[in-house]
Scaffold this motif. Structure first.
Motif, short mmCIF file in Angstrom:
data_model
loop_
_atom_site.label_atom_id
_atom_site.label_comp_id
_atom_site.label_asym_id
_atom_site.label_seq_id
_atom_site.Cartn_x
_atom_site.Cartn_y
_atom_site.Cartn_z
N GLY A 11 35.14 -20.00 20.70
CA GLY A 11 34.05 -20.64 19.96
C GLY A 11 32.74 -20.61 20.72
O GLY A 11 31.68 -20.32 20.14
N LEU A 12 32.79 -20.88 22.02
CA LEU A 12 31.57 -20.84 22.84
C LEU A 12 30.98 -19.43 22.88
O LEU A 12 29.77 -19.24 22.73
N VAL A 13 31.85 -18.44 23.07
CA VAL A 13 31.37 -17.05 23.15
C VAL A 13 30.82 -16.60 21.80
O VAL A 13 29.72 -16.02 21.73
N PHE A 14 31.56 -16.83 20.73
CA PHE A 14 31.11 -16.39 19.40
C PHE A 14 29.82 -17.11 19.01
O PHE A 14 28.90 -16.51 18.45
N GLY A 15 29.73 -18.41 19.30
CA GLY A 15 28.50 -19.15 19.01
C GLY A 15 27.32 -18.61 19.80
O GLY A 15 26.23 -18.42 19.25
N ALA A 16 27.52 -18.33 21.08
CA ALA A 16 26.44 -17.81 21.92
C ALA A 16 26.01 -16.42 21.45
O ALA A 16 24.80 -16.12 21.41
N VAL A 17 26.96 -15.57 21.11
CA VAL A 17 26.63 -14.22 20.62
C VAL A 17 25.83 -14.31 19.32
O VAL A 17 24.84 -13.60 19.12
N SER A 18 26.23 -15.20 18.43
CA SER A 18 25.52 -15.34 17.16
C SER A 18 24.10 -15.83 17.37
O SER A 18 23.16 -15.32 16.74
N GLY A 20 22.38 -15.44 20.09
CA GLY A 20 21.68 -14.33 20.73
C GLY A 20 21.18 -13.30 19.73
O GLY A 20 20.08 -12.76 19.89
N MET A 21 21.97 -13.03 18.70
CA MET A 21 21.55 -12.08 17.67
C MET A 21 20.38 -12.62 16.86
O MET A 21 19.61 -11.84 16.28
N MET A 22 20.21 -13.93 16.83
CA MET A 22 19.14 -14.55 16.05
C MET A 22 17.83 -14.68 16.83
O MET A 22 16.80 -14.96 16.22
N LEU A 23 17.84 -14.50 18.13
CA LEU A 23 16.65 -14.73 18.96
C LEU A 23 15.41 -13.96 18.49
O LEU A 23 14.31 -14.53 18.51
N PRO A 24 15.51 -12.70 18.07
CA PRO A 24 14.29 -12.00 17.65
C PRO A 24 13.75 -12.46 16.29
O PRO A 24 12.62 -12.12 15.93
#
Length: 102
Positions: A11-18, A20-24
């Protein structure tokens, strides 16, 4: 690894990756957008190893990812990216979980 430990980690990894994809991307309220995405994806990662369905674990992950992603997709109107990432991410979490969960 226990299912709960794997669920928290996934959950922590998937949440962080998601997030991260939203940052731009640009949002009216970035904090709320990131928090909403993180919590939805964390729920997918956490629940996949804890749910018992008569499916292979990757199938369970896909179902959990789909069901949790639908509400976020309805709220945002971005159906395809949210549902696709949630379903594929859930399936990957389930697939990996099949190897690491004792």
């Amino acid at each position: 690894m226990s299912p709960i430990a794997y669920g928290v980690l996934a959950g922590l990894v998937f949440g962080a990756v998601s997030v991260g994809m939203m940052l731009p991307m640009r949002f009216e309220n970035r904090t709320i957008a990131y928090l909403g995405a993180f919590t939805g994806r964390f729920a997918i990662g956490f629940l996949v190893p804890l749910v018992a369905l008569p499916l292979p674990m990757w199938g369970t992950g896909a179902v959990v990812g789909l069901l949790i992603s639908i509400s976020n997709a309805v709220v945002t109107g971005a159906y395809m990216p949210i549902i696709l990432i949630g379903t594929v991410g859930g399936a990957l979490i389930g697939l990996i979980g099949g190897f690491v969960v004792a």
